[in-house]
Design a protein around this motif. Structure first.
Motif: not given
Length: 377
Positions: A75-81, A43-45, A132-142
């Motif tokens: 659809a966009a969110v699940t595709g992104f994940v 599960r990914v939140d 590999n999610l959101l790191f390109d938008l926020d390098p501080l994402h964890r």
């Protein structure tokens, strides 16, 4: 010398006023359940506020996400994940089959939650996970991972420099401790509200008025080393206090609404700043640090509380995170205090530099109080 002094004060002031945002860091929560080797799930939140930066979810551009807009973006969110989460077994890539979609609420707001069944070649268990999610938008994402296996539960942290997690064996206690120690240091350094609170706690020791200087000289407390040790005690009092409430919150013993906690944290900065000018709460700064540190602990808990509740490695993660925060605080103290101590020898610092910093911190904290008050309901 005066020009150099002014430049240093302006630089410090700029550091405190750059980016007036101080909210919970960007986190994704990954719950990997491998307790049944033949029926694993993940599960990914992801926070809606983060997804709205990566995807065109706000269709009318009003800055607010409605239920209809979130539903339309499914659809966009699940595709992104699915594009940023990759699980593999020794036999090859695994397939994610979506089973549930909806919203989850974490301490800092609504999250899109997607659950998948994991199908690996030959029904083999997944042995690696790439995130590999959101790191390109926020390098501080964890990516904060809670993994459940037949042998128990474990925690891990994934970041830009640690995007692959070995699932062949759970991390050792030392690896968990080291990961969360590092995250504690990072969280302190990116938490502008905590940094500003520490700054106003440090300020009174960086300069002494004439009567204070004479009194301190008589008691041997005017020197650099003596005041540095005094400040170390103040910072440690802050750490002890927030360690207590962080543990209570992360262990689900005491829970407070994060929106109220963030507003009170902003108020604590304002009160501490005003106390430098008008010490209505007294000159014993360690008591101030301890009292407000109890509130700041609930703010730190927003990083761990949504992940570690009920997990066997909670104590290890809490210990690492707390020590990391303390190391970050002491590191800031060692870097900032010597500079301010030197500046404190000049009248322009006490007459202009300190008031300017107090004014800047007060304005920022008032802005935060107003902003966060609007998010209470």
């Amino acid at each position: 010398m005066t020009r150099y002094l002014n430049w240093l004060m302006l630089t410090l002031l700029a550091l405190t006023t750059t980016n007036a945002s101080a909210h919970k860091a960007s986190d994704g929560f990954i719950y990997l359940d491998q307790s049944n080797p033949t029926a694993s799930t993940v599960r990914v939140d992801l926070a809606l506020r983060d997804l709205s930066l990566a995807l065109p979810m706000d269709s009318n551009g009003d800055g607010q996400l409605t239920g209809a807009e979130v539903k339309a973006a499914r659809a966009a969110v699940t595709g992104f994940v699915e594009s940023g989460l990759d699980l593999r077994s020794d036999a090859g890539a695994c397939i994610l089959k979506g089973t549930q979609w909806g919203l989850a609420r974490h301490s800092d707001g609504p999250y899109a939650a997607t659950r998948y069944d994991i199908h690996c070649p030959g029904d083999a268990p997944a042995t690696a996970m790439n995130y590999n999610l959101l790191f390109d938008l926020d390098p501080l994402h964890r990516g904060l991972v809670q993994r459940t296996t037949v042998s128990g539960e474990s925690l891990a942290v994934m970041g830009p420099d640690q995007r692959r997690l070995d699932l062949a064996a759970p991390p050792s206690g030392f690896e968990t401790f080291a990961s969360f120690l590092y995250e504690g240091v990072v969280h302190l350094l990116i938490g502008l509200d905590h940094i500003l609170f520490l700054l106003v706690l440090i300020l009174p020791a960086t300069y002494l008025q004439r009567r204070q200087r004479e009194s301190a000289a008589e008691t041997g407390r005017a020197g650099f080393r003596a005041r540095l040790w005094q400040l170390t005690g103040i910072v440690t009092a802050f750490t002890v206090a927030h360690s207590i409430t962080l543990a209570l919150a992360a262990l689900d013993i005491v829970q407070l609404p994060i929106a109220w906690v963030e507003m009170v944290i902003a108020l604590s900065i304002l009160v501490a700043a005003m106390n430098v000018v008008w010490p209505i709460l007294g000159h014993k700064t360690w008591k101030l640090a301890f009292g407000f540190g109890l509130i700041h602990g609930f703010g730190f808990a927003s990083v761990l509380g949504d992940l570690t509740s009920g997990v066997s490695q909670t104590v290890t993660a809490l210990a690492g995170f707390n020590i990391g925060v303390e190391l970050g605080q002491l590191g800031l103290l060692i870097m900032v205090f010597p500079l301010l101590f030197v500046l404190g020898k000049y009248r322009v610092y006490a007459r202009a530099g300190v008031p300017a910093m107090i004014l800047a911190v007060s304005c920022i904290s008032i802005y935060w109080v107003t902003e966060r008050a609007g998010q209470l309901y």
